[in-house]
Design a protein around this motif. Structure first.
Motif, PDB file in Angstrom:
ATOM      1  N   SER A  90       0.957  -0.754   0.161  1.00  0.00           N
ATOM      2  CA  SER A  90      -0.180   0.171   0.128  1.00  0.00           C
ATOM      3  C   SER A  90       0.846   1.379  -0.321  1.00  0.00           C
ATOM      4  N   PHE A 112      -7.248  -1.667  -5.455  1.00  0.00           N
ATOM      5  CA  PHE A 112      -7.811  -1.443  -4.146  1.00  0.00           C
ATOM      6  C   PHE A 112      -9.062  -1.875  -3.525  1.00  0.00           C
ATOM      7  N   GLY A 160      -3.195   6.166  -4.885  1.00  0.00           N
ATOM      8  CA  GLY A 160      -4.197   6.565  -4.368  1.00  0.00           C
ATOM      9  C   GLY A 160      -4.806   6.868  -2.803  1.00  0.00           C
ATOM     10  N   ASN A 161      -3.804   5.895  -2.493  1.00  0.00           N
ATOM     11  CA  ASN A 161      -3.581   5.798  -0.601  1.00  0.00           C
ATOM     12  C   ASN A 161      -3.384   7.927  -0.072  1.00  0.00           C
ATOM     13  N   GLN A 164      -6.082   9.482   0.125  1.00  0.00           N
ATOM     14  CA  GLN A 164      -7.065   8.851   0.331  1.00  0.00           C
ATOM     15  C   GLN A 164      -6.794   9.478   2.133  1.00  0.00           C
ATOM     16  N   SER A 168      -9.051  11.272   4.925  1.00  0.00           N
ATOM     17  CA  SER A 168      -9.315  10.280   5.867  1.00  0.00           C
ATOM     18  C   SER A 168      -8.967  11.309   6.937  1.00  0.00           C
ATOM     19  N   ASP A 186     -19.300   9.209   6.655  1.00  0.00           N
ATOM     20  CA  ASP A 186     -19.394   8.649   5.780  1.00  0.00           C
ATOM     21  C   ASP A 186     -21.177   9.345   5.127  1.00  0.00           C
ATOM     22  N   GLY A 194     -18.697  10.546  -3.305  1.00  0.00           N
ATOM     23  CA  GLY A 194     -18.215   9.031  -3.378  1.00  0.00           C
ATOM     24  C   GLY A 194     -18.776   9.473  -5.537  1.00  0.00           C
ATOM     25  N   TRP A 197     -17.189  10.702  -8.061  1.00  0.00           N
ATOM     26  CA  TRP A 197     -15.949  10.185  -8.190  1.00  0.00           C
ATOM     27  C   TRP A 197     -16.000   9.496  -8.989  1.00  0.00           C
TER      28      TRP A 197
END
Ligand SMILES: NC(=O)c1ccc[n+]([C@@H]2O[C@H](COP(=O)([O-])OP(=O)(O)OC[C@H]3O[C@@H](n4cnc5c(N)ncnc54)[C@H](O)[C@@H]3O)[C@@H](O)[C@H]2O)c1
Length: 275
Positions: A90, A112, A160-161, A164, A168, A186, A194, A197
């Motif tokens: 990751s 992912f 990506g991470n 994220q 986060s 959420d 969400g 995207w």
């Protein structure tokens, strides 16, 4: 294509399922005593047995530099000379775990979760990786119906991470500050960002958000008000946050939650394919 999956936790089992569904023979190695593999997948007693005749090896063991160093040294020694050696890591770039060994066919293939559903694979070559290995990895993942993106430079966490992690971090801060509950945060994401995207990324989304004036208009018009925001840094002790998330979701089983997630993600992908 004969495949080997080393490490069969959340990610390894999902890869194994995808490889098998695409007709590739799969051998799995994982020392866990409760190992239970998908249909059509073979269990190997050792790493060497799993990779002996593999064309492609996908590594999904612990996210630990020393583990990956030791394992990849063994893979380079024991897998056939033509075998691609891919890591699901990751955050750790492959150059960090291939110093002192031949890394010409070692590279990152970061999915992912779960890779049998979500299409992206970040393909990240290390300093020693050949162009030919990159091309073969791209071809392999395309053959599985995935969407590989080749990244031009190694950076911890890849793309990506890192994206994220930025979101986060602010999410944790907003919950810690008592602005919103984990469930409501959420809900905000799944009903806005969400969905957006799933069709356009941050740049095209912003370009469209500016109307006919495009990205330039948005940057000058709303972008300025966002520049003044001081984004938060969550507390160093994460225990309260962990407890809040467990209070929100801990009463459902993992398999119920994962099944619902897969069904909903597939529904979005199907809807996109039909439109
Ligand atoms: N979970 C995610 O969302 C996610 C997403 C993309 C990539 N990854 C990466 O994939 C890799 C695996 O993550 P995960 O979430 O599946 O972890 P996990 O803890 O679910 O699985 C790791 C597995 O490795 C096994 N293992 C331990 N020692 C081993 C050894 N010596 N040889 C072989 N296997 C061994 C464990 O028994 C376990 O089943 C990590 O590098 C992680 O960063 C995770």
């Amino acid at each position: 294509m004969k495949t080997a999956v080393i490490g069969a936790g959340v990610i390894g089992l999902s890869w194994a399922r995808l490889f098998a569904e695409h007709g590739h023979p799969v051998k799995v190695f994982d020392p866990r005593p409760d190992l239970d593999v998908p249909e059509g997948v073979e269990v190997a007693p050792t790493v060497a047995d799993a990779v002996r005749d593999a064309d492609v090896v996908q590594e999904n063991g612990p996210e630990d530099l020393e583990f990956k160093k030791t394992l990849f040294a063994e893979l380079v020694r024991t897998a056939p000379r033509h075998a691609l050696l891919l890591s699901s890591s990751s955050a750790i770039p492959s150059t960090a775990f291939t110093r002192g060994v031949d890394g010409s066919r070692v590279l990152i293939g970061h999915p992912f979760n779960p890779p049998h559903v979500l299409p992206l694979v970040e393909v990240v070559p290390g300093e020693q990786t050949t162009k030919e290995s990159v091309g073969r990895a791209v071809e392999f993942y395309r053959g599985l119906g995935r969407t590989p993106v080749v990244e031009r430079k190694e950076i911890p966490g890849f793309v990506g991470n890192r994206l994220q992690a930025a979101l986060s971090r602010e999410a944790a801060y907003l919950v810690e500050q008592g602005v919103v509950t984990p469930q409501d945060l959420d809900t905000v994401v799944t009903n806005s960002l969400g969905l957006r995207w799933a069709t356009v990324g941050p740049f095209l989304g912003a370009h469209l958000g500016g109307g006919p004036g495009g990205y330039r208009h948005l940057a000058q018009h709303i972008g300025r008000s966002m520049q003044g925001l001081e984004l938060g840094t969550p507390a160093q002790d994460p225990e309260r946050l962990i407890k809040a998330v467990e209070d929100a979701y801990g009463s459902s089983t993992y398999s119920d939650l994962a099944e619902t997630r897969d069904r909903r993600q597939l529904a979005v992908l199907t809807a996109l394919e039909e439109n």
